[in-house]
Design an enzyme around this catalytic site. Structure first.
Site, short mmCIF file in Angstrom:
data_model
loop_
_atom_site.label_atom_id
_atom_site.label_comp_id
_atom_site.label_asym_id
_atom_site.label_seq_id
_atom_site.Cartn_x
_atom_site.Cartn_y
_atom_site.Cartn_z
N ARG A 1 23.96 39.22 -47.33
CA ARG A 1 24.07 39.12 -45.88
C ARG A 1 24.67 37.13 -46.17
O ARG A 1 25.67 36.81 -45.32
CB ARG A 1 22.86 39.21 -45.27
N CYS B 1 10.70 38.13 -41.70
CA CYS B 1 10.47 38.46 -42.67
C CYS B 1 9.28 38.23 -43.50
O CYS B 1 8.63 38.90 -43.76
CB CYS B 1 11.18 36.58 -43.53
N ARG C 1 7.89 39.59 -46.41
CA ARG C 1 9.25 40.68 -47.14
C ARG C 1 10.15 40.25 -48.39
O ARG C 1 10.72 40.40 -48.91
CB ARG C 1 10.14 41.83 -46.56
N SER C 2 10.54 39.01 -47.69
CA SER C 2 11.30 37.19 -48.25
C SER C 2 11.50 36.85 -47.99
O SER C 2 10.24 36.00 -46.83
CB SER C 2 12.61 38.07 -47.29
N ASP D 1 12.83 32.24 -48.52
CA ASP D 1 13.46 31.79 -49.31
C ASP D 1 12.59 29.85 -49.16
O ASP D 1 12.20 29.05 -49.24
CB ASP D 1 14.28 30.95 -48.31
N HIS E 1 12.91 33.75 -53.59
CA HIS E 1 13.97 32.84 -54.07
C HIS E 1 14.24 31.50 -53.61
O HIS E 1 13.57 31.16 -53.05
CB HIS E 1 14.98 35.06 -53.63
N ILE E 2 15.35 31.51 -55.07
CA ILE E 2 15.46 30.20 -54.96
C ILE E 2 17.41 30.61 -54.96
O ILE E 2 17.52 30.50 -55.72
CB ILE E 2 14.99 29.24 -56.09
N TYR E 3 17.56 29.78 -53.25
CA TYR E 3 19.16 29.83 -53.14
C TYR E 3 20.46 29.34 -54.79
O TYR E 3 19.87 28.14 -54.87
CB TYR E 3 19.25 29.89 -52.11
N SER F 1 20.77 28.96 -45.97
CA SER F 1 21.62 29.91 -45.58
C SER F 1 21.32 30.69 -44.70
O SER F 1 20.74 31.20 -44.00
CB SER F 1 21.40 31.14 -47.30
#
Length: 283
Positions: free
Chosen positions: A22, A160, A180-181, A183, A221-223, A282
């Site tokens: 994405r 999310c 679910r997700s 940042d 997660h970490i971008y 993002s």
């Protein structure tokens, strides 16, 4: 705060690089994270190793609970968090279901307050659980779900943090929220605040004591463009003690929440923090 920092360090130490289609970026990722917030003792989970903009997070969850589907309504409440997803997402800009500027489609609160039924009617999940809990009823299904795969194509973003499951034990209300997700540098503190506030608000308007809020994250997660700031700035700072959240005690019903509540009805005390960190966002 210690739970948050422990998760950040875990991602740095154990994370696996995953390509995100994405955003077109890589994410350092771990699976399965659990955080617990003590709402009973008002240990408000504000990040102290950087400045956190808590009012925007509360405004967003109130917008969800009101069923808003337009970024302008969220801005009026005090948050710009939906501006980009509503107006800068190419997939959504070219979607036949988009109604125009600021339209978000059938996302989050729309599903929570007006889940469409095959017969043409709708289900107001939030009102059902408020009515039940106000009457001391827990049918083991006091669930607010924003996750409707049948209508993903009709909204600008899949949810999310997608499901909130309330549990009443005696006169104490608990909450389990599923995400679910996440940042972690940017989104997680928003989500932590929202889980905490959701339990505190629902307990207050249904006449129960708040207990604990359990926050379960699947993909944390970490971008890649956030990693250096996390490793070399935020994780090197010492945290301060958690602040306290104050909610206007005059908020006593769902109708109050739907009509007159503003960010002036919330305040915090004892918030010490380090300087802000400008993590990349993002879309």
């Amino acid at each position: 705060m210690k739970q948050y920092l422990a998760l950040c360090q875990r991602i740095v130490d154990e994370g696996v690089w995953i390509e995100n289609n994405r955003t077109g970026k890589r994410c350092l990722t771990v699976v399965d994270a659990d955080l617990t917030y003590d709402v009973a003792n008002n240990e408000f989970p504000m990040i102290t190793t950087r400045k956190s903009y808590w009012k925007s997070a509360i405004a967003e969850i109130i917008g969800y609970l009101r069923g808003y589907d337009n970024a302008a309504d969220f801005r009026a409440l005090g948050t710009k968090t939906w501006d980009a997803n509503a107006n800068e997402n190419d997939w959504w800009l070219n979607n036949e279901h988009r109604k125009g500027q600021d339209d978000m489609g059938r996302v989050y609160g729309v599903q929570g307050r007006s889940w469409q039924k095959p017969d043409g009617g709708h289900v107001d999940q939030f009102r059902k659980l408020i009515d039940n809990l106000s009457n001391g009823i827990d049918d083991r299904g006091e669930i607010l779900s924003f996750y409707n795969p049948g209508e993903f194509h009709m909204g600008c973003l899949r949810p999310c943090m997608h499901t909130h499951n309330f549990s009443l034990l005696g006169d104490t209300l608990h909450l389990t929220s599923y995400q679910r997700s996440c940042d972690v540098p940017l989104g997680l503190n928003f989500n932590q605040i929202q889980v905490f506030v959701l339990l505190a608000l629902v307990a207050q308007i249904t006449g129960h004591k708040p207990g604990k809020a359990y926050h379960k994250i699947v993909n944390a997660h970490i971008y890649e463009d956030q990693l250096e700031l996390m490793k070399n700035v935020q994780l090197k700072r010492e945290p301060y003690a958690s602040p306290k959240l104050l909610i206007n005690p005059k908020i006593k019903s769902l109708e109050d929440l739907e009509t007159w509540v503003t960010m002036d009805d919330f305040s915090i005390e004892g918030y010490e923090h380090h300087e802000a960190i400008k993590y990349p966002f993002s879309v």
